[in-house]
Design a protein around this motif. Structure first.
Motif, PDB file in Angstrom:
ATOM      1  N   ALA A  47      -6.849   1.483  -2.628  1.00  0.00           N
ATOM      2  CA  ALA A  47      -5.666   0.791  -2.107  1.00  0.00           C
ATOM      3  C   ALA A  47      -5.630   0.759  -0.588  1.00  0.00           C
ATOM      4  CB  ALA A  47      -4.400   1.456  -2.635  1.00  0.00           C
ATOM      5  N   THR A  48      -6.369   1.659   0.069  1.00  0.00           N
ATOM      6  CA  THR A  48      -6.328   1.742   1.531  1.00  0.00           C
ATOM      7  C   THR A  48      -7.605   1.215   2.186  1.00  0.00           C
ATOM      8  OG1 THR A  48      -7.072   4.052   1.409  1.00  0.00           O
ATOM      9  CG2 THR A  48      -4.695   3.664   1.550  1.00  0.00           C
ATOM     10  N   VAL A 101       0.831  -1.205   0.000  1.00  0.00           N
ATOM     11  CA  VAL A 101       0.000   0.000   0.000  1.00  0.00           C
ATOM     12  C   VAL A 101       0.868   1.258   0.000  1.00  0.00           C
ATOM     13  CG1 VAL A 101      -0.249   0.078   2.530  1.00  0.00           C
ATOM     14  CG2 VAL A 101      -2.006   1.107   1.066  1.00  0.00           C
TER      15      VAL A 101
END
Length: 253
Positions: free
Chosen positions: A216-217, A139
């Motif tokens: 992505a988080t 990440v």
């Protein structure tokens, strides 16, 4: 530990204030995460993350984290990656006033903001995790590659390179340089210009533009367990304890 200041135009500043180097221990990480998450609901129109003159943050407080038991360490890593996710997913603009050196965890904070103003001069920023035996999670790699492109990000991550501010600006790791005492002011000016735009259009477009970082988080992508496993590896523990011994002896890390 974390000083909160309200500025004009609804800009809320969160200033890291844990002398001497604003190292991120469990308490500061949790306080920062909670402050980021709470700000929009409390009426803040934008956020500014800053540090002290000459030092943004030295990253994770390794000596303090090595003293934590397994459950406390797990909570700390949950808060650390939760803090990065809170920055990425924040519904209001966030600028980083990188007021000095910003290795490792300090650089992570800056990466997940919208805009980075860094102090001009012999100050360094970078993800030097490899040098202390840690693997950079995907990440964080994705956040760096989003700024620099995948190949340049690869070269910096694998070597654990630290860049002075001029070099960081040239490659796009930071967006602007300012004199060390003017960094927060320049970051506020950038936020003010953004806030002067038609608000709904700006916020909606910002959300679209940051969709990749937001995705992505998401919770399922955060490498909390994996990072904890890396932290406990024999090689990592040996390297981290050697680092702490150097710090105690007053030697450069």
């Amino acid at each position: 530990m974390l000083h909160i200041t309200e500025h004009a135009h609804g800009i809320r500043e969160l200033r890291l204030a844990r002398p001497p180097v604003n190292a991120l221990n469990a308490e500061l990480i949790r306080a920062l995460r909670k402050a980021i998450e709470a700000a929009p609901a409390e009426g803040a129109q934008a956020l500014l993350i800053s540090g002290s003159s000459g030092m943004f943050s030295a990253g994770l407080d390794v000596p303090a984290l090595l003293m934590l038991d397994a459950p406390a360490l797990q909570r700390c890593f949950e808060d650390f990656f939760g803090m990065a996710a809170a920055l990425a997913q924040c519904p209001i603009p966030v600028a980083a006033a990188v007021t000095g050196h910003s290795p490792a965890g300090g650089a992570v904070i800056a990466l997940f903001c919208d805009y980075r103003v860094m102090a001009r001069g012999p100050f360094k920023i970078g993800l030097n995790e490899v040098q202390v035996g840690l693997t950079v999670p995907a990440v964080i790699r994705d956040a760096l590659a989003r700024l620099l492109g995948p190949y340049r990000a690869e070269r910096l991550l694998v070597s654990g390179a630290m860049l002075e501010s001029d070099a960081a600006l040239r490659i796009g790791m930071v967006d602007e340089l300012a004199n060390v005492d003017q960094v927060p002011q320049h970051a506020r000016l950038w936020l003010q210009a953004l806030l002067a735009l038609p608000r709904q259009a700006m916020l909606e477009t910002r959300a679209v533009a940051r969709a990749d970082l937001i995705a992505a988080t998401r919770r399922e992508h955060l490498p909390i367990a994996q990072f904890g496993a890396v932290w406990q590896r024999v090689e990592t523990q040996a390297t981290l304890h050697a680092l702490v011994a150097k710090l105690k002896a007053g030697k450069p890390a």
